[in-house]
Design a protein around this motif. Structure first.
Motif, PDB file in Angstrom:
ATOM      1  N   VAL A   1      39.854  43.026  49.904  1.00  0.00           N
ATOM      2  CA  VAL A   1      39.002  43.280  47.813  1.00  0.00           C
ATOM      3  C   VAL A   1      37.484  42.807  47.728  1.00  0.00           C
ATOM      4  O   VAL A   1      37.871  41.349  47.964  1.00  0.00           O
ATOM      5  CB  VAL A   1      40.210  42.755  47.019  1.00  0.00           C
ATOM      6  CG1 VAL A   1      39.175  42.277  45.703  1.00  0.00           C
ATOM      7  CG2 VAL A   1      41.347  43.478  47.203  1.00  0.00           C
ATOM      8  N   VAL A   2      37.101  43.389  47.551  1.00  0.00           N
ATOM      9  CA  VAL A   2      35.290  43.167  47.736  1.00  0.00           C
ATOM     10  C   VAL A   2      35.485  43.207  46.037  1.00  0.00           C
ATOM     11  O   VAL A   2      35.227  44.282  45.721  1.00  0.00           O
ATOM     12  CB  VAL A   2      34.488  43.568  47.859  1.00  0.00           C
ATOM     13  CG1 VAL A   2      33.133  43.485  47.633  1.00  0.00           C
ATOM     14  CG2 VAL A   2      34.869  44.217  49.696  1.00  0.00           C
ATOM     15  N   ASP A   3      35.379  42.077  45.085  1.00  0.00           N
ATOM     16  CA  ASP A   3      34.369  41.818  44.033  1.00  0.00           C
ATOM     17  C   ASP A   3      33.460  41.213  44.119  1.00  0.00           C
ATOM     18  O   ASP A   3      32.890  41.131  45.424  1.00  0.00           O
ATOM     19  CB  ASP A   3      35.463  41.449  43.204  1.00  0.00           C
ATOM     20  CG  ASP A   3      35.875  39.832  43.179  1.00  0.00           C
ATOM     21  OD1 ASP A   3      35.153  39.342  44.846  1.00  0.00           O
ATOM     22  OD2 ASP A   3      36.429  38.894  42.897  1.00  0.00           O
ATOM     23  N   ARG A   4      33.033  40.984  42.759  1.00  0.00           N
ATOM     24  CA  ARG A   4      31.374  40.613  42.873  1.00  0.00           C
ATOM     25  C   ARG A   4      31.356  38.932  43.294  1.00  0.00           C
ATOM     26  O   ARG A   4      30.026  38.428  44.026  1.00  0.00           O
ATOM     27  CB  ARG A   4      30.760  40.140  41.393  1.00  0.00           C
ATOM     28  CG  ARG A   4      30.934  41.128  40.832  1.00  0.00           C
ATOM     29  CD  ARG A   4      29.607  41.543  39.120  1.00  0.00           C
ATOM     30  NE  ARG A   4      30.034  42.618  38.549  1.00  0.00           N
ATOM     31  CZ  ARG A   4      30.791  42.821  37.965  1.00  0.00           C
ATOM     32  NH1 ARG A   4      31.261  42.255  37.928  1.00  0.00           N
ATOM     33  NH2 ARG A   4      29.921  43.925  37.102  1.00  0.00           N
ATOM     34  N   LEU A   5      32.571  38.412  42.956  1.00  0.00           N
ATOM     35  CA  LEU A   5      32.181  37.211  44.227  1.00  0.00           C
ATOM     36  C   LEU A   5      31.977  37.233  45.176  1.00  0.00           C
ATOM     37  O   LEU A   5      31.038  36.856  46.045  1.00  0.00           O
ATOM     38  CB  LEU A   5      33.844  36.260  43.786  1.00  0.00           C
ATOM     39  CG  LEU A   5      33.790  34.723  44.196  1.00  0.00           C
ATOM     40  CD1 LEU A   5      32.843  33.932  44.098  1.00  0.00           C
ATOM     41  CD2 LEU A   5      35.039  34.595  44.451  1.00  0.00           C
TER      42      LEU A   5
END
Lengths: 530, 142
Positions: free
Chosen positions: A73-77
């Motif tokens: 999972v790549v979110d903004r953080l």
């Protein structure tokens, strides 16, 4: 498109590590491969950050196993962390290439340095994009095993001694983490972060708190939060300068990153927040007091590292979007600035042959560039107004003031005090090492020197070491990045704000990870049948 | 969830002995303690997988609930591999430490000792040559 990029941040450094290992004793190709790999990772990370910031979180289910398998999972953080860490890793690599070139690596290459460094990179990347607890554990283990090798590089007595403490403490935290994963699986039947977040609220409160505390202790050791921070100032200073710089910048922040995930996605409940705030205060104060008492630049910096972890924990402990945003900005600032300071300490060590502030002086006259490269990040870390350290602390204090109770004001007061203590410790370094004339240095006598004096017939040879331009250049580059954090603070803080917005409770995370199967076109997440 | 009491007791014993050994100052015992705790935690994961069942190989005639849960076993396998790698590294580290210091102990940090004793200046540098640098010691082990 974005989904194909995600596994690459792990694969590129891993394959490059294999390649550099094959290249073994040929230093030049090793350097080229390592530098190319890290530049590629940096490029991919920037692309991911832009893509994720505009297009939303990217979820990749490896080999179409669904949630049973490995989920990335790549979110903004995550994307922000990927960019900053690959940038720092690249700068440190350039620094160590410069050092290696000057020390004659070509004749006697340390053939395992570059492969290990690339594996460390792999582990860091895995930890940042892991979508389940066990994958996070594997990422931690990859980077820790690489760090064991790097911290004992050369196998001298002091490094082995420091390495043993470091290895045993890290092993303990890994085992605690593994036990916690086992218990999470027993309680919830899954280790996927989104599913854990979805189901954890159904557990009785005492079980929730038990799991929460176990994970928090495991991550707290890695992040060097106060009662669990004793190992850090003991073990970091003895490693080679670039290794310490990379460790100080990144490894503890991965622990903080894991704590942010834990506190926002899995346990967004307020039960432990007051305890975390007290721990944050203690971390700040104890670390800063330790820094004041030390007489070695690397140890002073290690203690300030511990102390500033407290600021990040404070941001997380507030449990608000503003607090998390401030913590995220502070992490970015601190990764860059702390690494720069350790690189500058490496330059000092190179110029003066020591990092003990009682034994060196007059560096302002003999190495003015190093003085500037130390002075700017030192002011930045101390939180002097125009710099990013000030912006980060201001954001944190504002977010804390919203809470408005006695504990919050105690934390603001403590934070301001610690900022001054940090400044005091660093100004002490500045005064003694750079400002003080070289003639004023007293007690500059080692056993070796005395034995030379006692044998006046012995021929005395003077050796001068030049500081390679590549080392200065990469340190200067990091100083510029640190200044850019101030200049581009607006957009960066906005990204941190949006990243924190994603983390406002687990709902968004759960929706995007569990609900994507229908929405995302299965374009590139692995087209073939599993 | 019902679990085997024997497994729980064994796990508890392993972890307890492991903690005891980890707290020792002798590095060899620390390694043994680490191995015991590691195995104890692997057992914990196994216990968390629920009661024993059939091997999870798909067969239409078997009720899905009768299978053993394969996921914890996959996790344990990974954990065992990691433990193996780390313990071999630890052994090498301890051997190196013993060659350098001729002692199987966790050594004190020189800077910490200096601070504790109140001397402001740092300790003198080690000038003793590394005795254990060669793989072929001239002198027999002491």
């Amino acid at each position: 498109m974005m989904a194909t990029l995600v596994p690459l941040v792990v694969l590129v450094p891993l394959l490059a590590a294999a390649l550099t290992l094959v290249l073994g004793r040929r230093a030049r190709p090793q350097r080229i491969v390592a530098a190319l790999a890290l530049t590629t990772v940096l490029g991919i990370s920037v692309a991911l950050l832009i893509g994720v910031d505009t297009g939303g979180t990217v979820v990749v289910e490896a080999a179409n196993w669904g949630l049973l398998g490995i989920v990335l999972v790549v979110d903004r953080l995550s994307a922000l962390m990927l960019v900053v860490s690959s940038l720092v890793l690249l700068a440190v690599l350039v620094f160590s290439i410069g050092q290696g070139l000057a020390d004659g690596d070509d004749e006697t290459p340390v053939s395992i340095y570059y492969p290990t460094y690339l594996i460390l990179t792999t582990g860091v990347m895995v930890a940042f994009i892991a979508g389940d607890l066990f994958n996070l554990y594997v990422g931690f283990e990859i980077l820790l095993v690489a760090s064991y090798v790097l911290i004992t590089l050369g196998g001298t007595r002091s490094r082995i001694r420091a390495g043993i403490t470091y290895v045993i403490v890290s092993l303990l935290s890994s085992i605690l983490f593994l036990a916690a994963i086992g218990m999470v699986y027993g309680a919830l039947g899954t280790v996927n972060l989104a599913q854990v977040a979805e189901r954890v609220q159904e557990l009785p409160l005492d079980v929730q708190i038990l799991l929460h505390v176990m994970l928090l202790v495991a991550f707290g050791i890695k992040a060097a939060v106060f009662p669990l921070s004793f190992w850090l100032p003991d073990s970091y200073p003895s490693a080679p300068a670039p290794v310490t710089a990379a460790f100080a910048g990144l490894l503890t922040k991965i622990g903080v990153y894991a704590i942010i995930r834990l506190e926002t996605v899995i346990f967004p409940t307020p039960e432990l927040n007051p305890a975390l705030m007290v721990v944050a205060l203690l971390t700040m104060v104890v670390g800063a007091l330790g820094a004041v008492a030390q007489a070695d630049i690397k140890r002073i910096l290690s203690f300030t590292l511990v102390s500033h972890i407290g600021y990040m924990i404070l941001g997380v402990a507030l449990g608000t979007v503003a607090g998390t945003a401030a913590a995220i900005y502070y992490i970015v600032h601190h990764i860059v600035v702390q690494t720069t300071l350790f690189l500058a300490a490496g330059l000092v060590e190179r110029e003066a042959g020591s990092t003990s502030i009682t034994r060196i002086g007059g560096l302002l006259a003999s190495a003015p560039l190093v003085a500037v490269l130390f002075f700017l990040p030192a002011l930045n870390l101390g939180g002097i107004p125009p710099f990013s350290g000030f912006i980060g602390k201001l954001g944190l204090f504002q977010a804390t003031a919203v809470q408005g109770d006695a504990l919050a004001y105690a934390l603001i007061g403590g934070g301001a005090l610690v900022s001054l203590l940090t400044l005091y410790a660093l100004v002490r370094v500045w005064n003694l090492v750079f400002w003080r004339p070289a003639d004023d240095v007293e007690g500059d006598e080692t056993r070796l020197l005395r034995s030379v004096e006692e044998a006046p017939d012995a021929p005395v040879t003077t050796e001068t070491r030049t500081t390679p331009r590549l080392m200065t250049l990469s340190t200067a580059g990091m100083v510029v990045v640190g200044l850019a954090l101030t200049i581009f603070a607006g957009p960066l803080y906005a990204v941190a704000d949006r990243a924190a917005g994603d983390l406002d409770g687990p709902a968004a995370y759960i929706a995007v990870v569990l609900g994507t199967e229908g929405e995302l076109p299965p374009a590139s997440a692995g087209e073939g049948p599993p | 969830m019902t679990v085997s009491l024997v497994l729980v007791v064994v796990m508890g014993a392993l972890v307890a002995c492991g903690v005891y050994l980890l707290l020792e100052r002798s590095l060899t015992r620390v390694v043994l303690g680490f191995l015991l705790i590691g195995n104890g935690v692997n057992l914990l994961i196994l216990i968390m997988g629920g009661p024993a069942g059939f091997a999870p190989i798909y067969d239409e005639t078997i009720d899905p609930a009768a299978y053993n849960d394969p996921l914890p076993q996959a996790l344990i396998l990974t954990a065992i591999v990691i433990t193996l790698a780390v313990s071999s590294f630890l052994l090498a580290l301890i051997y190196r430490s013993w060659r350098l210091a001729n002692a199987d102990d966790v050594a004190d940090d020189a800077d910490d000792v200096a601070l504790r004793e109140g001397s402001v200046t740092m300790p003198l540098e080690e000038v003793a040559p590394d005795e254990g640098d060669t793989d072929f010691p001239v002198e027999a082990t002491r």
